[in-house]
Design an enzyme around this catalytic site. Structure first.
Site, short mmCIF file in Angstrom:
data_model
loop_
_atom_site.label_atom_id
_atom_site.label_comp_id
_atom_site.label_asym_id
_atom_site.label_seq_id
_atom_site.Cartn_x
_atom_site.Cartn_y
_atom_site.Cartn_z
CG HIS A 38 -0.38 -0.19 2.59
ND1 HIS A 38 0.68 0.74 3.15
CD2 HIS A 38 -0.41 -1.49 3.30
CE1 HIS A 38 0.90 0.15 4.03
NE2 HIS A 38 0.76 -1.06 4.53
CG HIS A 41 4.34 -1.90 2.03
ND1 HIS A 41 2.94 -2.05 1.79
CD2 HIS A 41 5.08 -2.44 2.81
CE1 HIS A 41 2.90 -3.14 2.78
NE2 HIS A 41 4.12 -3.18 3.26
NE ARG A 192 -2.11 -9.34 10.18
CZ ARG A 192 -0.78 -9.30 10.27
NH1 ARG A 192 -0.35 -8.45 10.73
NH2 ARG A 192 -0.28 -10.76 10.46
#
Ligand code: PAF
Length: 283
Positions: A38, A41, A192
């Site tokens: 995402h 990162h 997550r």
């Protein structure tokens, strides 16, 4: 049209590829990830590009840092999208080993971190976690031999654990922390977050809001026990099951009573339904 990064899947191929990247003494940065990339990162990759000439990203969902009850099997895997994102950022090399390449039959050595890994935060709820992280990151460091490695501050205890490990084992890599990237409503980006139902997603930014409010109370001179108790009550009221909300010394993660005793970091972990969220902020 961005050029796809080279993908390697075995240690000998990785060594050859890194040797090629190092031609003319180019510096190398490593960004360790478990994929499902995402914008958080992407910000790690961008920092890596500012800190070194060549960038290697590892994508490996590391089984040894998951307990049998955790989400190793269902952890989001988005390989095609990940490669496209890394290509767009101009990443040179993706290290994407099979589990067997990292943990061949007969694998029998683990790194057991102490110090920050035993601060009584994540380790209290995930006792297997930092042994798994230290072992895989130790391997990634010796496989890639980067000059620098970039880790998100969102996993603040992990950042402290790998920094300590790299120093203790003389791994010759400078570990650099990168600021947490947040959604517009304050929720820290995490692979997550896709697990959250729409209703949970609406409640999730409460964690960050409550921490910011508690930080204000601490800065105004309130003692940490009172500020944390008030914050914990609000988090629970918002529908979370709280694992911890604590302030610690930002460098050592040792308990700390007030801002007069040193730089403070507030850390939280809480569950919304079956999703466990962690976050932290500087006070
Ligand atoms: O933060 C992560 O994504 C993982 O813990 C890491 C550092 C890639 C090790 O598996």
């Amino acid at each position: 049209m961005p050029r796809n990064p080279t993908v390697v899947r075995t240690v000998p191929a990785l060594r050859r590829a890194v040797d090629t990247l190092r031609a003319k003494k180019a510096t190398v940065a490593l960004v360790p990830t478990m994929g499902a990339l995402h914008d958080g990162h992407v910000s790690l990759v961008r920092l890596a590009k500012r800190r070194a000439k060549r960038v290697v990203v590892s994508i490996f969902v590391n089984p040894t840092q998951f307990a049998p009850t955790e989400d190793f099997g269902s952890y989001p895997r988005t390989w095609k999208e990940d490669v496209a994102k890394l290509a767009a950022e101009g990443v040179d090399l993706i290290w994407h080993p099979e589990v067997k390449a990292m943990y061949p039959d007969g694998f029998a050595t683990r790194i057991v971190p102490e110090g920050p890994a035993t601060a009584g935060l994540e380790d209290r709820f995930r006792p297997h976690f930092f042994g798994g992280v230290a072992t895989v990151v130790g391997k990634l460091f010796t496989q890639v031999r980067p000059d620098v490695a970039i880790f998100g501050e969102k996993d603040f205890q992990q950042l402290r654990v790998v920094t300590q490990m790299a120093a203790d084992l003389d791994l010759g890599v400078k570990v650099i922390g990168s600021k947490t990237v947040r959604e517009r409503d304050g929720l820290a980006m995490s692979s997550r977050n896709v697990y959250l139902s729409p209703e949970e997603r609406r409640a999730a930014p409460e964690l960050n809001r409550v921490m910011k409010q508690a930080a204000g109370r601490l800065r105004a001179g309130e003692d940490s026990a009172t500020a944390m108790a008030a914050g914990a009550a609000e988090i629970t009221k918002a529908g979370f099951v709280l694992d911890y909300l604590e302030v610690r010394h930002a460098a050592t993660l040792a308990p700390i009573g007030s801002l007069k005793d040193g730089p403070m970091r507030m850390l939280v972990a809480a569950r919304l339904g079956s999703t466990r969220l962690i976050d932290n902020i500087a006070v």
